[in-house]
Design an enzyme around this catalytic site. Structure first.
Site, PDB file in Angstrom:
ATOM      1  N   GLY A  43       0.753  -0.986  -0.008  1.00 39.04           N
ATOM      2  CA  GLY A  43      -0.191   0.102   0.000  1.00 39.04           C
ATOM      3  C   GLY A  43       0.883   1.279   0.030  1.00 39.04           C
ATOM      4  N   GLN A  69      -5.697  -8.916  -2.466  1.00 40.83           N
ATOM      5  CA  GLN A  69      -5.738  -7.537  -1.464  1.00 40.83           C
ATOM      6  C   GLN A  69      -7.106  -7.663  -0.749  1.00 40.83           C
ATOM      7  OE1 GLN A  69      -3.837  -7.500  -4.117  1.00 40.83           O
ATOM      8  NE2 GLN A  69      -1.981  -6.302  -3.569  1.00 40.83           N
ATOM      9  N   ASP A 103      -1.388   4.787  -6.296  1.00 41.69           N
ATOM     10  CA  ASP A 103      -0.211   4.592  -6.084  1.00 41.69           C
ATOM     11  C   ASP A 103       1.043   5.704  -6.385  1.00 41.69           C
ATOM     12  OD1 ASP A 103      -1.271   1.742  -6.084  1.00 41.69           O
ATOM     13  OD2 ASP A 103       0.508   1.702  -4.895  1.00 41.69           O
ATOM     14  N   ASN A 132      -2.902   2.559 -10.390  1.00 44.85           N
ATOM     15  CA  ASN A 132      -3.480   1.812  -9.187  1.00 44.85           C
ATOM     16  C   ASN A 132      -3.349   0.570  -9.218  1.00 44.85           C
ATOM     17  OD1 ASN A 132      -4.440   2.121  -6.580  1.00 44.85           O
ATOM     18  ND2 ASN A 132      -6.566   1.510  -7.327  1.00 44.85           N
ATOM     19  N   LYS A 133      -3.751  -0.412  -8.325  1.00 44.06           N
ATOM     20  CA  LYS A 133      -3.881  -1.785  -8.524  1.00 44.06           C
ATOM     21  C   LYS A 133      -4.518  -2.202  -9.864  1.00 44.06           C
ATOM     22  CE  LYS A 133      -2.135  -4.258  -6.608  1.00 44.06           C
ATOM     23  NZ  LYS A 133      -1.190  -4.508  -6.960  1.00 44.06           N
TER      24      LYS A 133
HETATM   25  O1  MRU Z   1       0.647  -4.130  -4.649  1.00 43.71           O
HETATM   26  P1  MRU Z   1      -0.069  -3.259  -3.479  1.00 43.71           P
HETATM   27  O2  MRU Z   1      -0.722  -3.899  -2.398  1.00 43.71           O
HETATM   28  O3  MRU Z   1       1.034  -2.284  -2.583  1.00 43.71           O
HETATM   29  O4  MRU Z   1      -0.979  -2.025  -4.129  1.00 43.71           O
HETATM   30  C1  MRU Z   1      -1.921  -1.331  -3.231  1.00 43.71           C
HETATM   31  C2  MRU Z   1      -2.707  -0.538  -3.948  1.00 43.71           C
HETATM   32  O5  MRU Z   1      -2.766  -0.567  -5.344  1.00 43.71           O
HETATM   33  C3  MRU Z   1      -3.396   0.642  -3.357  1.00 43.71           C
HETATM   34  O6  MRU Z   1      -4.607   1.006  -4.003  1.00 43.71           O
HETATM   35  C4  MRU Z   1      -2.831   1.826  -3.183  1.00 43.71           C
HETATM   36  O7  MRU Z   1      -1.623   1.844  -2.707  1.00 43.71           O
HETATM   37  C5  MRU Z   1      -3.361   3.057  -2.766  1.00 43.71           C
HETATM   38  S1  MRU Z   1      -3.856   2.475  -1.042  1.00 43.71           S
HETATM   39  C6  MRU Z   1      -3.527   3.496   0.037  1.00 43.71           C
END
Ligand code: MRU
Length: 351
Positions: free
Chosen positions: A56, A201, A242, A252-253
């Site tokens: 995150g 997640q 991100d 984002n994810k």
């Molecule tokens: O790969 P991750 O689990 O670190 O990805 C996280 C995300 O994509 C979240 O949506 C992003 O960090 C925003 S969370 C506050």
């Protein structure tokens, strides 16, 4: 002193400083085991970020800031004259632990700038700054929670993707913070959470956070999202980010972009919730955002069990980019931007 619990829907902290070291809730073990890991070095913290013990965007920035404190303590003890040079190498290792989330570089740059000004033992002033970065993130999340909640007309459901809650941040959450506030304010009755393949997640983390906070939720397969929208069960898709480029494109994810396209098609609103530490004015547009590609095994195996035929290859981009034109609202701690553009973002950042 960090505020630990500020509302009935905020009971989890995944990153904590205890005495002289960093403690992380091991997110690889959730939801079945709530195990904490104690870390005493920047190298071990970089490894924990790489391996998703902590993940995150804001959370990895905060963990890295605490790692700088431990690195500075070690460098100063071993090389009192030359500690800054040694520290820079450790900061570089931390920066390289994951490439997409700009919050990581943002936090490390702040720690680095502070280190340049320090005379004498750096541990205490750097720890104060790391704690401030942590607390500011929690405060920003509470503020964004209210700003985002105000955009939502009373409705039955919203959809979220990945995990953007206490686990992904200093505490409370970005998109999940808005959902927590909107639920507390009686704006939403029900949350739909994508399971978020391949790292789950949504199922392992978001569903766990929502269950802990007793917020009614259904988990759905990522592929079910368009059908959910078509049935009119959600009024908003609410996600974190991100990295947001200067023109408003949002990384984002993986899977977020499909949600934004589907939301526009079905007349569902699309909200991005992120602190301004996620906005990267040096990256002009989404095409310039580095997208992390993770190991094939994360796609080819589930719970260490191979699910694809031998010789099958997998492609595993961890993030995608949603064009700014598909974003209805960008919620930051400095305010809300509707239909973000480069001009509106520049004005917000200058405010
Ligand atoms: O790969 P991750 O689990 O670190 O990805 C996280 C995300 O994509 C979240 O949506 C992003 O960090 C925003 S969370 C506050």
């Amino acid at each position: 002193m960090l505020k630990i619990i500020m509302s009935q829907h905020d009971s989890i902290r995944a990153v904590e400083w205890k005495d002289n070291h960093l403690v992380l809730l091991d997110q690889r073990k959730l939801p079945h085991n709530e195990q904490f890991i104690a870390l005493y070095s920047a190298d071990d913290t970089a490894e924990a970020i790489r391996n998703m013990v902590v993940r995150g965007a804001p959370a990895i920035g905060i963990a890295a800031a605490y790692a700088v404190v431990m690195a500075a303590r070690k460098s100063y003890k071993q090389y009192p004259q030359d500690w800054r040079q040694r520290l820079l190498a450790e900061i570089e290792t931390l920066k390289n632990s994951r490439p997409t989330a700009i919050n990581l570089m943002w936090a490390l740059n702040r720690m680095c700038l502070a280190a340049e000004q320090i005379q004498g033992d750096p541990e205490y002033p750097l720890l104060e700054l790391a704690k401030k970065i942590h607390q500011d993130d929690i405060d920003a999340n509470y503020h964004m929670g209210e700003l985002g909640s105000a955009l939502i007309a009373p409705s039955h459901g919203v959809l979220t993707h990945c995990n953007t809650g206490s686990l992904a941040t200093g505490g409370y959450g970005t998109a999940l913070g808005v959902i927590r506030s909107a639920y507390s304010n009686g704006k939403i009755e029900h949350v739909y959470a994508d399971e978020t393949r391949p790292w789950w997640q949504g199922s392992r983390l978001t569903a766990w956070e929502l269950a802990k906070d007793k917020i009614p939720a259904h988990l759905l397969c990522d592929g079910a999202a368009a059908h959910l929208m078509k049935l009119g069960k959600v009024s908003w898709v609410i996600v974190g980010s991100d990295r947001i480029a200067a023109n408003g494109d949002v990384a984002n994810k993986i899977g977020t972009y499909s949600l934004a396209v589907n939301a526009r098609y079905h007349g569902v609103k699309f909200m991005v919730v992120a602190p301004t530490s996620t906005i990267d004015l040096a990256t002009l547009c989404g095409n310039d955002i580095p997208i992390e590609e993770r190991p094939q095994d994360e796609v080819l195996n589930v719970s260490n069990q191979r699910i694809a035929a031998h010789h099958t290859q997998a492609w595993n981009p961890a993030f995608d980019v949603t064009p700014a034109s598909l974003v209805d609202a960008l919620v930051t701690e400095k305010g809300v931007i509707e239909n973000p553009t480069a001009e509106k973002i520049a004005a917000l950042m200058a405010s």
